[in-house]
Design an enzyme around this catalytic site. Structure first.
Site, PDB file in Angstrom:
ATOM      1  CG  ASP A 130      -1.631   1.268   1.482  1.00  0.00           C
ATOM      2  OD1 ASP A 130      -1.639   2.116   0.576  1.00  0.00           O
ATOM      3  OD2 ASP A 130      -2.219   1.438   2.580  1.00  0.00           O
ATOM      4  CD  GLU A 156      -4.790   3.840  -2.298  1.00  0.00           C
ATOM      5  OE1 GLU A 156      -5.619   4.622  -1.797  1.00  0.00           O
ATOM      6  OE2 GLU A 156      -3.630   4.189  -2.599  1.00  0.00           O
ATOM      7  CG  ASP A 204      -9.291   4.337   0.891  1.00  0.00           C
ATOM      8  OD1 ASP A 204      -8.799   4.956   1.838  1.00  0.00           O
ATOM      9  OD2 ASP A 204      -8.609   3.652   0.099  1.00  0.00           O
TER      10      ASP A 204
END
Ligand SMILES: Nc1ncnc2c1ncn2[C@@H]1O[C@H](COP(=O)(O)OP(=O)(O)OP(=O)(O)O)[C@@H](O)[C@H]1O
Length: 933
Positions: free
Chosen positions: A324, A495, A517
């Site tokens: 990430d 993501e 998110d």
């Protein structure tokens, strides 16, 4: 007489006779007594045991004694006797035995005996003895069968033999009757049970057979459906193609532009309504084709589709980590090969996330992560953080310009206009955001190698996540960042999709989910449908420049303003001070997620002054309200793109550190009218999901199929500045779409392919993301060359556009990169404008189509003049040439935007027809006649 009494009488009689017999036998031969004594002295035995023993004895002793053992008149009884006889029992022995038994019987049957005694005085003694011997045998009998055998041992007298036999038969039959009744009933119930079981089994069998038939039917149905879907897909594709081509009909001759290759000449211009209808039809057909494609993927390949990919790739990508690459923090994870569960790998400081910060020092060192963060106050100019916000953007991008003002480090334009970074130390004075990302990726790779006990360079493959709303240039830049440090980025994953994988893998979390998110620098919202391991993204939206950093900036401004008001000192420009304020602001923001108020203490922020302010949660909420509410518009868009209402969402998943802020949770809850799910770790979910995708690609996790989408509509510029959309937004990727175009003018030997991203019908309102030229097209008449333009979006969302001359096979292509991405404002603005100005757009498009049609007529007239002007009078030729000139001027002015008059175009078209058509037809006729002579 009762059954019991009769049995007893019979038993007594049998016993008496046996006693007589034994006495007789005893007188006949002494030899027999030995065996009898031996047998009598032994413990009673079970029938089998006794039989075995007797048989053994027979083997050893019978030859000598055979013929003497029994004297029976009834061979049947004889044979029975021979097996159970006491043998050589002497009278004393019998008497002893009898005496012993008497006492037992007395105890047991005292009352019964008394009654029996009173009946017959004369026989009393003898009968008593006999009865007791009989009873004595009763005592040692252990089974009904033994009892029966023993009874049959007694030798009946001649006169009663028949009765005895019949009595015995009666006993037998009675006992057998009872037993048989019992057995029969037991058997019956067993039979009933078996029958019932059998029926159940039959029923099951019938069901299985029926299910089998059903399955076969379903299978057959599926096959039919699959075929239908394929046919349907083909038909609908054709329809889409036809309608799309119809829409391009008016795109005619002009250099640098392309037009459809169809036999479109002469087809009438579409009205605004027709255009609208067509575009609506296309949208519907495209979406239905999209659905069909998905169904086909599912039904035809199903999960195998991904598995096949996985297997094919398994050798290539043995160990794939998930990274990430966050704006503020980065994390790395891997799927445990045994448990198949993803796990975060800790860095050398023992923390699970690493700050996305890179610092260059005076001494030439490069710090990444925590060490970089530790020195950022003393080295603000050379400490780069939140650079993900710059990736793939141009320096003059509005969002970049905002950062230029706020960030303590220098953001500069690169030679090609991209936003780059400059340092004051080290060898390299400039870095691209990709290079900075490369340092972070390298650090995450190192974390992975150390945690997994691998040598440097042994981890080669990674899935790297990007915000879903990243455009292709930003995605490409992320891939490049990996390549720069020798990391093979096997997949660029969105993501929120990664977070959904972490949420949905291996659990019964099927349903429609919304992943909200909000991280340090970006906001994403994705709507996904999770079903049986298939993660299908229905839509995505977001803002690539909205996150915790913006909240920090608001708080920084609040502190700086307050300080200025209180002290008159402006800290802006004092980079060290601002860096300290930034750190304190983020700390306070995080604390306020857990407490109602906190203090911001910065002693000696200047030589003489300090900061010590109290701030409450309410104050922070008020300050950041606008920012928080900014997230709701993309959520609404994502819902509408997914054709869903908020009530359709089964679960809202919160991802990104900022979603810990209570005000954000409340805002999301109020909007959806549902409590969001906070079970997954917002800082780790994305990396965990990336690791899962890595494991899918390496083949170690199966039964997961990801169907992601492209966030924005893609297409090319066609004649008249029209945007020819090839791939609508939220189309499932990977996908490939081709369309055939042609040249617009005679002899045209090259075409420009200008690739745009956006939602508006005119390219001028969309974003140019790449351009290239296809050259060396043989100089043929307009519309003759067939140029196939193909858009290929891979699973990373990266676009390749190619153009191929179908006749020569020459190909030219571009991988779209290096262009600036669009800010959320730009996208919003585009979508807003596209809705607002639909009418205006339609008018423009309709007008351009009229102009194009007039141009076609003009072009055809010019062609006709080349062939037949010699058969016309000079006056006619001049008249037609004059009209051609007038029309060309009208067209040119219209193209330049100086003229917008549909009526004038129509009039010019009509006049052109009237003035030229007859003359041309006459000339053509003359030409034909001439040829005939
Ligand atoms: N408890 C908290 N309350 C409020 N904000 C928090 C809290 N914890 C972390 N944050 C903020 O979350 C942000 C970092 O979140 P995260 O690590 O998920 O983002 P990222 O992955 O770096 O960013 P992005 O996904 O935008 O690239 C920072 O702005 C941080 O200040």
């Amino acid at each position: 007489m009762g059954e019991e009494e009769l049995t007893k009488e019979q038993k007594l009689e049998a016993a008496r006779k046996k006693f007589e017999e034994l006495k007789k036998k005893n007188k006949k031969g002494k030899k027999k007594g030995k065996n009898a004594k031996k047998d009598q002295s032994e413990e009673p035995k079970g029938e089998d045991e006794a039989d075995d023993e007797d048989n053994n004895k027979k083997t050893s002793e019978v030859p000598e004694d055979q013929g003497e053992i029994l004297e029976t008149e009834d061979p049947a009884l004889d044979s029975q006797e021979s097996e159970i006889t006491p043998g050589k029992a002497v009278e004393e022995d019998v008497k002893d035995a009898t005496d012993k038994v008497i006492s037992v019987v007395k105890e047991e049957e005292g009352q019964e005996k008394k009654e029996s005694d009173s009946k017959d005085e004369a026989l009393q003694n003898e009968e008593e003895v006999e009865s007791k011997e009989n009873d004595s045998e009763k005592v040692i009998w252990t089974t009904e069968e033994e009892k029966l055998n023993a009874e049959t041992k007694a030798e009946p007298s001649n006169e009663t033999k028949k009765d005895k036999i019949s009595s015995l038969e009666d006993i037998l039959s009675n006992e057998q009757g009872e037993e048989s009744t019992f057995l029969t009933s037991t058997l019956q119930s067993s039979v009933d049970l078996i029958k019932a079981e059998n029926e159940k089994l039959q029923e099951e069998l019938r069901k299985i057979k029926a299910e089998n038939v059903d399955l076969k039917l379903i299978n057959a149905d599926l096959e039919i459906e699959l075929k239908d879907s394929q046919n349907c897909l083909e038909t609908e594709k054709e329809k889409v193609k036809r309608l799309t081509q119809q829409l391009r009909i008016t795109k005619v001759n002009a250099p640098h532009h392309v037009k459809s290759s169809d036999e479109d000449d002469g087809v009438s211009v579409l009205s605004g309504t027709e255009y609208l209808n067509h575009t609506t039809s296309i949208k519907m057909l495209s979406s239905s084709a999209k659905d069909l494609t998905k169904r086909l993927i599912r039904s035809k390949f199903g999960l195998n589709h991904q598995r096949l990919n996985s297997t094919a790739n398994s050798n290539k990508h043995t160990r794939v980590i998930g990274i990430d690459l966050g704006t503020t923090n980065s994390a790395v994870a891997i799927v445990d090969p045994i448990t198949k569960k993803p796990q975060i790998l800790e860095n050398s400081q023992g923390t699970r996330t690493t700050p996305s910060i890179v610092a260059f020092t005076q001494s030439g060192e490069v710090f990444v992560g925590e060490p970089a963060k530790r020195q950022w106050i003393i080295n603000p100019r050379n400490t780069f953080y939140a650079t993900k916000r710059l990736i793939g953007r141009k320096f003059d991008d509005n969002e970049v310009q905002k950062d230029v003002k706020l960030m303590p480090y220098n953001i500069i334009p690169s030679p090609n206009g991209d936003a780059w970074l400059s340092t004051t130390v080290g060898e390299n004075l400039t870095y691209s955001p990709e290079q900075i990302a490369g340092f972070i990726l390298k650090e995450m790779k190192n974390v992975g190698e150390k945690a997994l006990d691998l040598k440097e360079g042994e981890l080669k493959n990674a899935v790297v996540t990007v915000p879903a709303y990243f455009n292709d240039s930003q995605r490409q830049a992320t891939k490049t960042a990996g390549e720069l440090i020798g990391l093979n980025v096997v997949r660029v994953l969105n993501e929120p999709t990664a977070a959904a994988l972490a949420y949905g893998l291996g659990s019964n979390n099927d349903g429609v989910i919304a992943v909200y998110d909000l991280g340090g620098g970006t906001f994403d919202i994705s709507i996904l449908d999770i079903e049986d391991g298939v993660f299908e993204v229905r839509s995505t939206n977001g803002d690539t420049h909205l996150g915790g950093e913006d909240c920090d900036n608001i708080l920084i401004k609040w502190i700086l303003d307050k300080f200025k008001t209180n002290t008159g000192v402006d800290l802006n420009g004092n980079m060290n001070a601002i860096q300290r304020v930034r750190e304190a602001a983020e700390k306070a923001k995080i604390e306020l997620s857990h407490v109602k108020k906190t203090n911001i203490d910065l002693p000696f922020i200047t030589k003489t002054k300090s900061i010590s302010y109290e701030i409450t949660e309410d104050e922070l909420d008020t300050m950041s309200l606008a920012l928080i509410e900014k997230t709701i518009a993309p959520v609404k868009k994502a819902l509408s793109d997914a054709e869903m209402d908020k009530e359709d969402i089964d679960e809202i998943i919160l991802v990104g550190g900022m979603t810990r802020m209570p005000k954000i949770r409340k805002t999301v809850e109020t909007f959806f009218n549902k409590k969001p799910n906070t079970n997954i770790n917002p800082d780790e979910a994305v990396a965990l999901g990336a690791a899962i995708q890595g494991a899918v690609l390496s083949g170690s996790v199966k039964d997961v199929l990801l169907l992601d989408v492209t966030p924005l509509t893609l297409g090319i510029e066609t004649y008249g500045g029209l945007f020819s959309s090839l791939i609508p937004r939220n189309t499932t990727v990977p996908c490939k779409i081709s369309q055939t175009y042609s040249t617009a003018v005679d002899g045209q030997n090259s075409i420009d392919i200008n690739v745009y991203q956006g939602e508006r019908p005119l390219v001028s309102d969309n974003k140019l993301i790449g351009k290239f030229k296809l050259t060396d097209i043989p100089p043929l008449g307009k519309g003759i060359p067939k140029i196939e333009v193909s858009f290929d979006i891979d699973a990373d969302g990266i676009i390749k556009v190619s153009a191929k001359d179908k006749d020569t096979g020459k190909v030219s292509s571009i991988t779209v990169f290096g262009k600036s991405g669009m800010s959320k404002e730009e996208v919003e603005e585009l979508i807003k404008k596209s809705k607002e100005s639909t009418k205006e757009d339609q008018q423009k498009i309709s007008y351009l189509k009229h102009v194009n049609n007039l141009e076609l007529i003009c072009f055809d007239t010019e062609q006709a003049m080349k062939d037949w002007s010699k058969f016309m009078s000079e006056e006619d030729v001049n008249n037609i040439q004059r009209h051609i000139e007038i029309v060309k001027n009208i067209i040119s002015d219209s193209r330049k935007g100086d003229l917008f008059n549909v009526e004038l175009i129509r009039a010019a078209q009509e006049e052109m027809k009237q003035e030229t058509l007859d003359v041309i037809m006459r000339a053509a006729k003359k030409s034909k006649e001439n040829k005939g002579k």
